[in-house]
Write a protein that holds these residues in place. Structure first.
Motif, short mmCIF file in Angstrom:
data_model
loop_
_atom_site.label_atom_id
_atom_site.label_comp_id
_atom_site.label_asym_id
_atom_site.label_seq_id
_atom_site.Cartn_x
_atom_site.Cartn_y
_atom_site.Cartn_z
N PHE A 47 0.80 -1.22 0.00
CA PHE A 47 0.00 0.00 0.00
C PHE A 47 0.84 1.27 0.00
O PHE A 47 0.46 2.28 -0.60
CB PHE A 47 -0.93 0.03 1.21
CG PHE A 47 -2.07 -0.96 1.14
CD1 PHE A 47 -2.49 -1.49 -0.06
CD2 PHE A 47 -2.72 -1.36 2.30
CE1 PHE A 47 -3.52 -2.40 -0.12
CE2 PHE A 47 -3.76 -2.27 2.25
CZ PHE A 47 -4.17 -2.79 1.04
N THR A 48 1.95 1.26 0.70
CA THR A 48 2.72 2.50 0.88
C THR A 48 3.89 2.65 -0.06
O THR A 48 4.29 3.76 -0.41
CB THR A 48 3.22 2.63 2.33
OG1 THR A 48 4.09 1.52 2.63
CG2 THR A 48 2.07 2.63 3.31
N GLN A 49 4.48 1.53 -0.49
CA GLN A 49 5.65 1.62 -1.35
C GLN A 49 5.30 1.70 -2.83
O GLN A 49 6.09 2.19 -3.63
CB GLN A 49 6.56 0.39 -1.13
CG GLN A 49 7.07 0.25 0.30
CD GLN A 49 7.89 1.46 0.74
OE1 GLN A 49 8.76 1.92 0.01
NE2 GLN A 49 7.60 1.96 1.93
N LEU A 50 4.10 1.25 -3.20
CA LEU A 50 3.73 1.20 -4.61
C LEU A 50 2.64 2.23 -4.91
O LEU A 50 1.73 2.42 -4.10
CB LEU A 50 3.22 -0.20 -4.97
CG LEU A 50 4.14 -1.38 -4.59
CD1 LEU A 50 3.49 -2.67 -5.00
CD2 LEU A 50 5.50 -1.22 -5.24
N PRO A 51 2.71 2.88 -6.08
CA PRO A 51 1.64 3.82 -6.45
C PRO A 51 0.31 3.09 -6.54
O PRO A 51 0.19 2.08 -7.22
CB PRO A 51 2.09 4.33 -7.83
CG PRO A 51 3.55 4.05 -7.89
CD PRO A 51 3.76 2.80 -7.09
N MET A 52 -0.70 3.61 -5.87
CA MET A 52 -1.99 2.92 -5.76
C MET A 52 -3.11 3.84 -6.23
O MET A 52 -3.40 4.86 -5.60
CB MET A 52 -2.22 2.48 -4.31
CG MET A 52 -3.48 1.67 -4.09
SD MET A 52 -3.63 1.17 -2.36
CE MET A 52 -5.15 0.23 -2.42
N SER A 104 -2.29 9.38 -11.14
CA SER A 104 -0.83 9.35 -11.15
C SER A 104 -0.29 7.94 -10.92
O SER A 104 0.88 7.65 -11.22
CB SER A 104 -0.26 10.30 -10.10
OG SER A 104 -0.66 9.92 -8.80
N ALA A 105 -1.14 7.03 -10.40
CA ALA A 105 -0.72 5.64 -10.19
C ALA A 105 -0.97 4.77 -11.40
O ALA A 105 -0.53 3.62 -11.45
CB ALA A 105 -1.45 5.06 -8.98
N TYR A 106 -1.67 5.31 -12.40
CA TYR A 106 -2.03 4.52 -13.58
C TYR A 106 -0.86 4.46 -14.55
O TYR A 106 -0.31 5.47 -14.96
CB TYR A 106 -3.25 5.15 -14.27
CG TYR A 106 -3.68 4.45 -15.54
CD1 TYR A 106 -4.23 3.17 -15.49
CD2 TYR A 106 -3.58 5.07 -16.78
CE1 TYR A 106 -4.65 2.53 -16.65
CE2 TYR A 106 -3.99 4.44 -17.94
CZ TYR A 106 -4.53 3.17 -17.86
OH TYR A 106 -4.96 2.54 -19.01
N ALA A 112 0.07 3.53 -18.17
CA ALA A 112 -0.54 3.27 -19.48
C ALA A 112 0.41 2.47 -20.37
O ALA A 112 0.79 2.89 -21.46
CB ALA A 112 -0.92 4.58 -20.14
N ASP A 113 0.77 1.30 -19.89
CA ASP A 113 1.78 0.49 -20.57
C ASP A 113 1.77 -0.89 -19.92
O ASP A 113 1.52 -1.01 -18.73
CB ASP A 113 3.16 1.16 -20.37
CG ASP A 113 4.25 0.48 -21.17
OD1 ASP A 113 4.63 -0.64 -20.79
OD2 ASP A 113 4.72 1.08 -22.14
N LEU A 114 2.00 -1.93 -20.71
CA LEU A 114 1.98 -3.29 -20.17
C LEU A 114 3.37 -3.82 -19.82
O LEU A 114 3.51 -4.95 -19.37
CB LEU A 114 1.31 -4.23 -21.17
CG LEU A 114 -0.16 -3.93 -21.51
CD1 LEU A 114 -0.67 -4.90 -22.55
CD2 LEU A 114 -1.02 -3.97 -20.26
N THR A 115 4.38 -3.00 -20.01
CA THR A 115 5.76 -3.47 -19.82
C THR A 115 6.01 -3.99 -18.41
O THR A 115 6.57 -5.07 -18.22
CB THR A 115 6.75 -2.33 -20.14
OG1 THR A 115 6.52 -1.87 -21.46
CG2 THR A 115 8.19 -2.83 -20.01
N ASN A 116 5.62 -3.22 -17.41
CA ASN A 116 5.87 -3.63 -16.02
C ASN A 116 5.18 -4.95 -15.70
O ASN A 116 5.75 -5.82 -15.04
CB ASN A 116 5.40 -2.55 -15.04
CG ASN A 116 6.35 -1.37 -14.98
OD1 ASN A 116 7.44 -1.41 -15.54
ND2 ASN A 116 5.93 -0.31 -14.31
N PRO A 157 6.81 -1.22 -10.20
CA PRO A 157 5.46 -1.29 -10.76
C PRO A 157 4.46 -0.55 -9.87
O PRO A 157 4.78 -0.16 -8.74
CB PRO A 157 5.17 -2.78 -10.76
CG PRO A 157 5.91 -3.27 -9.54
CD PRO A 157 7.17 -2.46 -9.48
N SER A 158 3.25 -0.39 -10.38
CA SER A 158 2.16 0.13 -9.55
C SER A 158 1.63 -0.98 -8.65
O SER A 158 1.94 -2.17 -8.84
CB SER A 158 1.03 0.65 -10.43
OG SER A 158 0.37 -0.44 -11.08
#
Length: 431
Positions: free
Chosen positions: A13-18, A25-27, A29-33, A120-121
């Motif tokens: 929850f805290t380390q990853l953009p959610m 800002s957490a989105y 728009a790419d499938l690479t990750n 990653p997100s």
């Protein structure tokens, strides 16, 4: 190294953009990750059978109904949905049982180095987690709900047996586009080459988007409402569904635990999807379909869809939060029997809510609140915006305090509705 479930969640929850907490800002728009994460866990996305479900509204209900039907037919069924209401484990289930906390701890510990490297997100990470879990547990099939959009959603690394798109409406315009056609284009991104796709309802000006994409991918395209007709019947305050296939009665008086009018559209899509899966060799008898639909809430743990929380006064909550979702909720409210309407409402600050506010009943008494997330719109600001369109009431920040005040003021023959945001419903005590 994390040692407890709490520590694992805190890391996620805290380390990853959610998106659930901070918004667009957490989105990513790419499938690479997502692909890199999946590669780190031996590409589970290609090792289980699935159905992929997208849409502005109804994709959660559709996913749960499909999972319940497959479960009733005896298949070991995975289910991946978002967001969760009460606990993270709700996102990943097999036959209705949430993923064990020990697996989440283990996944975080095994993947922490890769996660720190890839950055990653939150959603990208949970997708890889779910897919690995489904392979590990050897599910027969998994129902995968799109998180946001479709074309660039993290779940769109699978090649399903079937795709479903429930409907197109106004939501996430800043990410998906400022016209319904642009939004439909993003949703249509889940259509895969030679993979059949079901569209739950027909919508003027939108159908062409799906037809063009399906043609480009040589994907068989089906509009569910062309083959299945679902009529509602109100009896004693409950909605029963009469289901017809090509105008021949299929199910008479089907009682769904999901009582919203909008389920009529979802059921048609579910039934067409099941019919197509049957043609692919999946054994799903009629009694399993009926059992799965009528026991969906019990079998999958689905909550927050026109859910009755109490009587005297009648108290209902619903997670519908965008323009089309709120319009359906208001339709449902209008057919209820009550003397006075009380609305406990909270919304998020990163959306244009003006159109939603204009749909709400002006005669109701409002209790404006805010969920405990960074995205929440301040209750006092919500009250000001609501007042400008003729909605009057008080602002009470805490969701449950607002509910208590509504219950204190409501008479036994009144109605209390709680919603406006998934996150408001999530904070209801004893949901």
């Amino acid at each position: 190294m994390v040692n407890t479930y709490h520590e694992a969640l805190n890391y996620l929850f805290t380390q990853l953009p959610m998106f659930q907490r901070i918004g667009s800002s957490a989105y990513k728009a790419d499938l690479t990750n997502t692909l890199r994460l999946c590669e780190a866990v031996k590409n589970p996305q290609s090792k289980f059978k699935s159905i992929h479900v997208a849409g502005t509204n109804g994709k959660g209900s559709t996913s749960h109904m499909l999972a319940s039907v497959f479960q009733s037919a005896g298949y070991k069924t995975g289910l991946y949905t978002s967001p969760h209401l009460k606990d993270f484990t709700e996102r990943i289930k097999i036959n209705g049982a949430p993923v064990p906390p020990d697996y989440i701890i283990d996944f975080v510990n095994r993947m922490k180095k890769s996660i720190d490297e890839i950055e990653p997100s939150f959603f990208e990470t949970t997708v890889a987690m779910a897919f690995e879990y489904f392979v590990k547990e050897k599910v027969d099939i998994a129902i995968i709900e799109v998180g946001l959009g479709g074309r660039l959603d993290s779940t769109n690394v699978i090649t399903p047996e079937l795709s479903i798109i429930t409907n197109i409406g106004w939501d996430h315009k800043d990410i998906l586009g400022d016209t319904l056609e642009k939004i439909a284009f993003e949703k249509a991104g889940i259509i895969k080459k030679n993979i059949p796709v079901v569209i739950s309802e027909r919508q003027d000006g939108i159908d062409t988007v799906f037809k063009e994409k399906a043609f480009a991918e040589s994907a068989p395209l089906y509009f569910a409402v062309d083959d299945f007709q679902v009529e509602r019947d109100e009896r004693g305050g409950e909605m029963l569904l009469h289901v017809f296939k090509n105008h021949t009665l299929l199910f008479d008086g089907l009682k769904l635990p999901l009582q919203g009018f909008y389920q009529q559209k979802n059921v048609a899509g579910v039934l067409k999807a099941i019919e197509l899966m049957q043609t692919q060799g999946w054994f799903i008898p009629a009694d399993s379909i009926q059992h799965g639909l009528t026991h969906v809430a019990k079998q999958t743990g689905l909550k927050g869809r026109w859910q009755k929380l109490g009587e005297k006064p009648l108290m209902i909550c619903d997670t519908g939060h965008n323009e089309d979702g709120i319009r359906e909720i208001v339709r449902q409210i209008r057919v209820q029997q009550y003397t006075k309407l009380h609305m406990v409402m909270g919304m998020v600050k990163d959306k244009d809510i003006s159109a939603v506010l204009k749909l709400l009943p002006t005669e109701a008494e409002y209790y404006f609140c805010e969920a405990k997330i960074p995205r929440a719109l301040d209750a006092s600001l919500l009250k000001e915006q609501a007042h400008s369109v003729g909605l009057n009431g008080v602002d009470i920040k805490d969701v449950n305090e607002a509910i208590k005040e509504a219950r204190r003021k409501a008479a036994d023959d009144d109605m209390i509705f709680i919603g406006g945001s998934t996150f408001v419903v999530a904070e209801i005590e004893n949901l």
